[in-house]
Design a protein around this motif. Structure first.
Motif, mmCIF file in Angstrom:
data_model
loop_
_atom_site.group_PDB
_atom_site.id
_atom_site.type_symbol
_atom_site.label_atom_id
_atom_site.label_comp_id
_atom_site.label_asym_id
_atom_site.label_seq_id
_atom_site.Cartn_x
_atom_site.Cartn_y
_atom_site.Cartn_z
ATOM 1 N N PHE A 94 0.843 -1.215 0.000
ATOM 2 C CA PHE A 94 0.000 0.000 0.000
ATOM 3 C C PHE A 94 0.866 1.248 0.000
ATOM 4 O O PHE A 94 0.672 2.168 -0.791
ATOM 5 N N HIS A 98 1.125 4.116 -3.084
ATOM 6 C CA HIS A 98 0.807 5.530 -2.894
ATOM 7 C C HIS A 98 2.052 6.407 -3.012
ATOM 8 O O HIS A 98 1.991 7.496 -3.582
ATOM 9 N N ASP A 128 -5.537 1.841 -1.343
ATOM 10 C CA ASP A 128 -6.569 1.931 -0.297
ATOM 11 C C ASP A 128 -7.098 0.541 0.057
ATOM 12 O O ASP A 128 -7.308 0.221 1.240
ATOM 13 N N LEU A 131 -4.457 -1.542 2.054
ATOM 14 C CA LEU A 131 -4.384 -1.095 3.453
ATOM 15 C C LEU A 131 -5.574 -1.629 4.250
ATOM 16 O O LEU A 131 -5.411 -2.173 5.354
ATOM 17 N N THR A 132 -6.756 -1.495 3.693
ATOM 18 C CA THR A 132 -7.966 -1.924 4.408
ATOM 19 C C THR A 132 -7.968 -3.434 4.599
ATOM 20 O O THR A 132 -8.312 -3.942 5.673
ATOM 21 N N VAL A 135 -5.679 -4.518 7.501
ATOM 22 C CA VAL A 135 -6.270 -4.349 8.827
ATOM 23 C C VAL A 135 -7.361 -5.392 9.046
ATOM 24 O O VAL A 135 -7.500 -5.958 10.143
ATOM 25 N N ALA A 145 -5.884 -5.391 15.922
ATOM 26 C CA ALA A 145 -6.011 -4.428 14.817
ATOM 27 C C ALA A 145 -5.406 -3.080 15.179
ATOM 28 O O ALA A 145 -4.751 -2.433 14.358
ATOM 29 N N ARG A 146 -5.618 -2.668 16.429
ATOM 30 C CA ARG A 146 -5.161 -1.336 16.803
ATOM 31 C C ARG A 146 -3.635 -1.222 16.796
ATOM 32 O O ARG A 146 -3.082 -0.137 16.575
ATOM 33 N N THR A 149 -2.941 -0.469 13.149
ATOM 34 C CA THR A 149 -3.318 0.886 12.715
ATOM 35 C C THR A 149 -2.404 1.930 13.360
ATOM 36 O O THR A 149 -2.060 2.931 12.732
ATOM 37 N N SER A 150 -2.003 1.670 14.581
ATOM 38 C CA SER A 150 -1.111 2.608 15.256
ATOM 39 C C SER A 150 0.237 2.688 14.531
ATOM 40 O O SER A 150 0.799 3.782 14.350
ATOM 41 N N VAL A 152 0.663 2.024 11.339
ATOM 42 C CA VAL A 152 0.418 2.678 10.045
ATOM 43 C C VAL A 152 0.368 4.195 10.234
ATOM 44 O O VAL A 152 0.906 4.950 9.415
ATOM 45 N N LEU A 153 -0.238 4.644 11.337
ATOM 46 C CA LEU A 153 -0.240 6.094 11.596
ATOM 47 C C LEU A 153 1.180 6.608 11.791
ATOM 48 O O LEU A 153 1.519 7.703 11.332
ATOM 49 N N LEU A 156 2.730 6.773 8.287
ATOM 50 C CA LEU A 156 2.218 7.922 7.534
ATOM 51 C C LEU A 156 2.745 9.226 8.120
ATOM 52 O O LEU A 156 3.042 10.174 7.385
ATOM 53 N N GLN A 159 6.143 9.687 6.689
ATOM 54 C CA GLN A 159 6.073 10.166 5.306
ATOM 55 C C GLN A 159 5.672 11.630 5.258
ATOM 56 O O GLN A 159 6.174 12.403 4.439
ATOM 57 N N ASN A 160 4.734 11.987 6.130
ATOM 58 C CA ASN A 160 4.290 13.376 6.216
ATOM 59 C C ASN A 160 5.458 14.292 6.602
ATOM 60 O O ASN A 160 5.660 15.359 5.994
#
Lengths: 335, 335
Positions: A94, A98, A128, A131-132, A135, A145-146, A149-150, A152-153, A156, A159-160
């Motif tokens: 993913f 992107h 997208d 990624l989904t 999870v 799952a969390r 996702t944590s 992945v945040l 990101l 990257q930001n």
């Protein structure tokens, strides 16, 4: 009696095993997706070419192999870690899909990037979906799952930060390290964490194996950044000095820029300002300012810390020996 | 004794309450994101303009309000549903951010779209973050992350089908309905499902409230598609006949194309082939072929089915009355 290192397979063989172990579950999960997403994902993985003809899988399968081995290192059955292993590979894919759109990169793993073949919109949508799906696989396998996702945040967020550095001439070394920990460390950390959890690790083992992954990830990024300047174009597939041509604020570059040395100041005098400059000169200045040595030393130091942590978490297992081999390969690589 | 409908607030007031109820949690979750992602997300929500000056929030907050009311309808405390309500709104915003990039749309809610202001890469990344944050919030609140990811996969599957229809001249009506159920029904369904679960609903109530959301979503899409052809440009903010100019294979259009009527055949003769055509003529042919009436009737029928299901799931609560008002508004709207 054989020792751990005698039983452990070499890194290349381990990666091949890792890929083969996750492949059926990966094909099952992705094969159930609707076209064209399924077709684009398979193209990106190297399962087939743009016309659907079978092709050679690309990518090293490092992350899923870490997940499988972390599970084994704590005494778990490797099958228990397969959903998480597929998930971390899907998150990686993913982010590549992107990234290639965001950076406008036209080549990945010696092939045209998905967006150049199928269009920007379909490539974004495929990312997208992966990624989904990642999870979803972790959520279906248990309560973790969390944790994904944590991570992945964090990825990101890295990257930001990386993108926002492009507009700035005052990036500090600690900001740069934090960015690399997010961008590369978070996914390697969670690859190990989820594998350890699938294997029934103790909380202490989960934390230590996660730290092993994070240290390894940061070491990996130092090596990536060194190769981005001094890598052999024939091996990396990128032009010589490519990160300097793109004015990347990579780890050795920011170390040089913030070194307070004359060479660092000279580099700063043109790196942000001049539309064109001699990248060979810039590379020499990064080296003179100590950026190259710093990244080399940090990579070696992080590898040692990673292996120390690993050996406390899971001493004397075959999987420990194989994780060690993988970690050494990731830091000693030339591309 | 007052009846349900006397206690129930009107739809506009309910939406305002829904927005105000989720707003603090939304600002807390998004406010913790790193810049520029935080700034781009807040711009997209209408919290501020591109320079950071406070602005008027955009969007109807329909999905989070459904979540809150579904929770109340089964007797739950509204606070329990706030994380899920924020999550469904974030998924909606993620899909809008990416849609605008994928479709190249330059205006959304009467403002320049995020990618036109901040660039494609940052808009994609912001969407990725909002999606991940949405799943994180649901995973942190309980065991329902997979219910959300499953709905997101349906939503993305609907978008994928919508895109692939562009290349085809043989889309069947059942394919078109399935696409709309995914694209619009899945998120309205899960908005209600997660609200019901947060409120401690029985499995039967969860299923029925989910079905209420899905029926409402499909009715909503019929109305959207009617407005895309016959909507008043002053109300919709889109050019007259905009969906026909873009050759969308929307529900009334596909109903006309597959009607087997002379008008449908005439529409088919130029809709796929000719680079330019008279959209007013195309609109007249969709109407003659029965596409307009079909979508109107289906929207009304789906609304009745939605309300029947709702009244079995949660008879005689104030929230039921308010869900009814919202559903009627969503189908009777003119923009």
């Amino acid at each position: 009696m054989t020792t751990v290192h005698e039983r452990a397979r070499p890194a290349a063989e381990v990666l091949e095993w890792g890929r083969a172990t996750v492949d059926p579950a990966m094909r099952e999960a992705v094969g159930a997706l609707p076209d064209p997403v399924r077709h684009i994902a398979g193209y990106h993985f190297g399962w087939w070419d743009a016309t659907g003809q079978p092709s050679e899988p690309t990518g090293k399968a490092l992350r899923p192999t870490l997940t499988l081995l972390a599970c084994q290192a704590v005494g778990g059955d490797v099958e228990a870690a397969v959903p998480a292993a597929v998930a971390v590979e899907l998150v990686h894919d993913f982010s590549l899909l992107h990234d290639d759109v965001m950076d406008g990169d036209r080549t990945r793993r010696h092939r045209p990037t998905a967006w150049t073949v199928f269009g920007t919109g379909p490539a974004i949508l495929t990312g997208d979906v992966l990624l989904t799906l990642a999870v979803e696989l972790v959520a279906a396998a248990g309560p973790h799952a969390r944790i994904l996702t944590s991570a992945v945040l964090d990825l990101l967020g890295g990257q930001n930060a990386d993108t926002s550095f492009e507009q700035r001439d005052d990036v500090t070394l600690s900001e740069c390290v934090a960015m690399a920990v997010g961008k590369t460390g978070a996914l390697l950390r969670v690859s190990c964490t989820l594998g350890a959890l699938a294997g029934g690790a103790t909380p202490d083992q989960v934390a230590r194996l996660g730290l092993f992954g994070e240290h390894l990830g940061l070491a990996f990024q130092h090596v990536d950044d060194l190769l981005g300047i001094w890598g052999d174009p024939a091996a990396t597939g990128k032009p010589v000095h490519s990160d300097l041509l793109n004015r990347k604020k990579s780890l050795p570059v920011v170390a040089a820029l913030t070194s307070g040395t004359p060479a660092g100041d000279e580099l700063a005098s043109f790196y942000f300002a001049q539309p064109e400059f001699d990248p060979a000169r810039a590379a020499a200045l990064v080296e003179q300012a100590g950026g190259r040595d710093w990244s080399r030393e940090r990579a070696a130091q992080l590898l040692r810390q990673a292996l120390d942590t690993l050996n406390v978490a899971a001493p004397d297992t075959t999987a420990t020996g194989e994780l060690t081999a993988l970690a050494r390969m990731a830091v000693d690589r030339t591309h």
